[in-house]
Design a protein around this motif. Sequence first.
Motif, mmCIF file in Angstrom:
data_model
loop_
_atom_site.group_PDB
_atom_site.id
_atom_site.type_symbol
_atom_site.label_atom_id
_atom_site.label_comp_id
_atom_site.label_asym_id
_atom_site.label_seq_id
_atom_site.Cartn_x
_atom_site.Cartn_y
_atom_site.Cartn_z
ATOM 1 N N THR A 70 -22.777 -21.451 25.357
ATOM 2 C CA THR A 70 -22.788 -20.592 24.168
ATOM 3 C C THR A 70 -21.891 -19.371 24.311
ATOM 4 O O THR A 70 -21.771 -18.594 23.365
ATOM 5 C CB THR A 70 -24.219 -20.100 23.881
ATOM 6 O OG1 THR A 70 -24.704 -19.390 25.037
ATOM 7 C CG2 THR A 70 -25.152 -21.271 23.586
ATOM 8 N N ARG A 72 -18.711 -18.814 24.310
ATOM 9 C CA ARG A 72 -17.575 -18.650 23.390
ATOM 10 C C ARG A 72 -18.054 -18.087 22.050
ATOM 11 O O ARG A 72 -17.485 -17.128 21.521
ATOM 12 C CB ARG A 72 -16.866 -19.984 23.188
ATOM 13 C CG ARG A 72 -16.162 -20.518 24.429
ATOM 14 C CD ARG A 72 -15.457 -21.841 24.137
ATOM 15 N NE ARG A 72 -14.797 -22.391 25.309
ATOM 16 C CZ ARG A 72 -15.405 -23.125 26.224
ATOM 17 N NH1 ARG A 72 -16.701 -23.418 26.091
ATOM 18 N NH2 ARG A 72 -14.747 -23.581 27.279
ATOM 19 N N GLY A 73 -19.088 -18.724 21.507
ATOM 20 C CA GLY A 73 -19.660 -18.193 20.269
ATOM 21 C C GLY A 73 -20.222 -16.805 20.477
ATOM 22 O O GLY A 73 -20.139 -15.949 19.592
ATOM 23 N N THR A 176 -20.698 -17.878 11.882
ATOM 24 C CA THR A 176 -20.345 -18.214 13.261
ATOM 25 C C THR A 176 -21.545 -18.736 14.028
ATOM 26 O O THR A 176 -21.447 -19.720 14.778
ATOM 27 C CB THR A 176 -19.775 -16.981 13.983
ATOM 28 O OG1 THR A 176 -18.587 -16.545 13.316
ATOM 29 C CG2 THR A 176 -19.436 -17.303 15.435
ATOM 30 N N CYS A 179 -22.216 -22.264 12.993
ATOM 31 C CA CYS A 179 -21.159 -23.219 13.304
ATOM 32 C C CYS A 179 -20.933 -23.408 14.803
ATOM 33 O O CYS A 179 -20.104 -24.229 15.192
ATOM 34 C CB CYS A 179 -19.842 -22.769 12.668
ATOM 35 S SG CYS A 179 -19.836 -22.808 10.866
ATOM 36 N N SER A 180 -21.612 -22.663 15.624
ATOM 37 C CA SER A 180 -21.408 -22.728 17.065
ATOM 38 C C SER A 180 -22.673 -23.227 17.757
ATOM 39 O O SER A 180 -23.687 -23.514 17.123
ATOM 40 C CB SER A 180 -21.031 -21.346 17.608
ATOM 41 O OG SER A 180 -22.143 -20.466 17.528
ATOM 42 N N THR A 190 -28.796 -15.056 21.432
ATOM 43 C CA THR A 190 -27.835 -14.687 20.391
ATOM 44 C C THR A 190 -27.810 -13.175 20.199
ATOM 45 O O THR A 190 -26.741 -12.563 20.099
ATOM 46 C CB THR A 190 -28.195 -15.371 19.062
ATOM 47 O OG1 THR A 190 -28.199 -16.784 19.246
ATOM 48 C CG2 THR A 190 -27.195 -15.007 17.977
#
Length: 308
Positions: A70, A72-73, A176, A179-180, A190
């Motif tokens: 995760t 990159r997101g 984002t 979509c990730s 997150t």
Amino acid sequence: MDKRQPIDGPAAVTMTVMCAIWGLQQVAIKVAAPDIAPIFQIALRSGIAAVLVGLILILRRNKMTLNLDTWRGGLLVGALFALEYVAVGEGLRYTSAAHMVIFLYTAPIFAAIGLHVRFPSEHLTAVQWGGILLAFAGVIVAFFAPGESSASMADQRLGDALGLLGAAAWGATTVTIRCSRLAEAPAPLTLFYQLAGAFVILAALAWATGQTGVHFSAITVASLAFQTVVFSFLSLLVWFWMLGRYLGSRLGVLSFMTPLFGVVFGVWLLDETLQSSFIVGSVLVLVGIVVVSGHDLFRLRMARLVKD
């Protein structure tokens, strides 16, 4: 298959409480601004909240699957979160808390457009597109609301434009996440990415621009405590959990209460004045958001009434 649910009773109550908290956020930043720059306020609250969320991740490491793919997101949402609050922090130097909350909370419109492009389950209808046009018409009316002087009008419009930039960044953050790989990640992970990213970027910006001075007062401490524990930690943790459980565009129908709370708190606690054109524009924005985010709920309710 998207397993997110429509809004239910507990979600509605939770969103009402969170909207009150979010509406008060702009006031908390503005009231403490004479003692600590908004950018530095947001950097500090993000850093402290990131530590708190990090502790949750450590304590619950055996109960959560922390997928390191995760990252990159996570970097992207951290940068977007920082951009949102750079815009908010700088914008509050030029415009009122009431104006900022109206423009910032056009974010559901930007999110709805992005989700429409990406997910079939989030496609917008013709009625919803009409709501988007109505909301942006309201933005134009509110944006050109007159100030007390030509100088204050220029400052106000700059602050309002920064509020819109923050809204676009917030909407992009929502898209984002969906979509990730963050879409299936635990909510605390997150949130940690966002808070840590905001702290690093905003602290560096505050230092580079000489905005790190602090005059500790009761107002400063109370504002930072509210922003850190209640807003950045608790409310955002709940928000990202809800994004994973409920349809994103449906949550927007309830988030329209945030600007109402924000305007009321701004007028009540900061003695801010509202121009008639700004009020008209704000109403158009809120109606547009309700049309976009609440269309499916209203359609289902009408179908049930017809069936009964």
